[in-house]
Design a protein around this motif. Sequence first.
Motif: not given
Length: 116
Positions: A15-21
């Motif tokens: 989920i962190v990767e989704f919101y960052i990337e």
Amino acid sequence: MSAITFFATTDLERIVEFYIETVGADVWLEQPDCTILKYDNQLLGFCEREDADTEGILTFVADDRAGVDEMHERLADRAREEPHENETYDIYQFFAADPDGRTVEFQTFLHPTDDV
């Protein structure tokens, strides 16, 4: 004073990767089982839990229609609809889903009254 909205997630890394990337947020603070992200003036905390919080809608506001269209291209596989005008709210928008299934909206105000 500021505010942080927290959500439980079953896969913090994803989920962190989704919101960052994909969305363009930055890490604001790392905690043992939570990551707090910053996107413009919004702080979002995601914490690893057994069940994900998927109620509500996270809305991201673009400067213009081109910004909404760009996000739609990035989220083509997650978009629930094409970008369109919503006359009721005087916005241009579309809805999508994040990796937890949480609803995310990308919009721009067609006739903003002033800066937020």
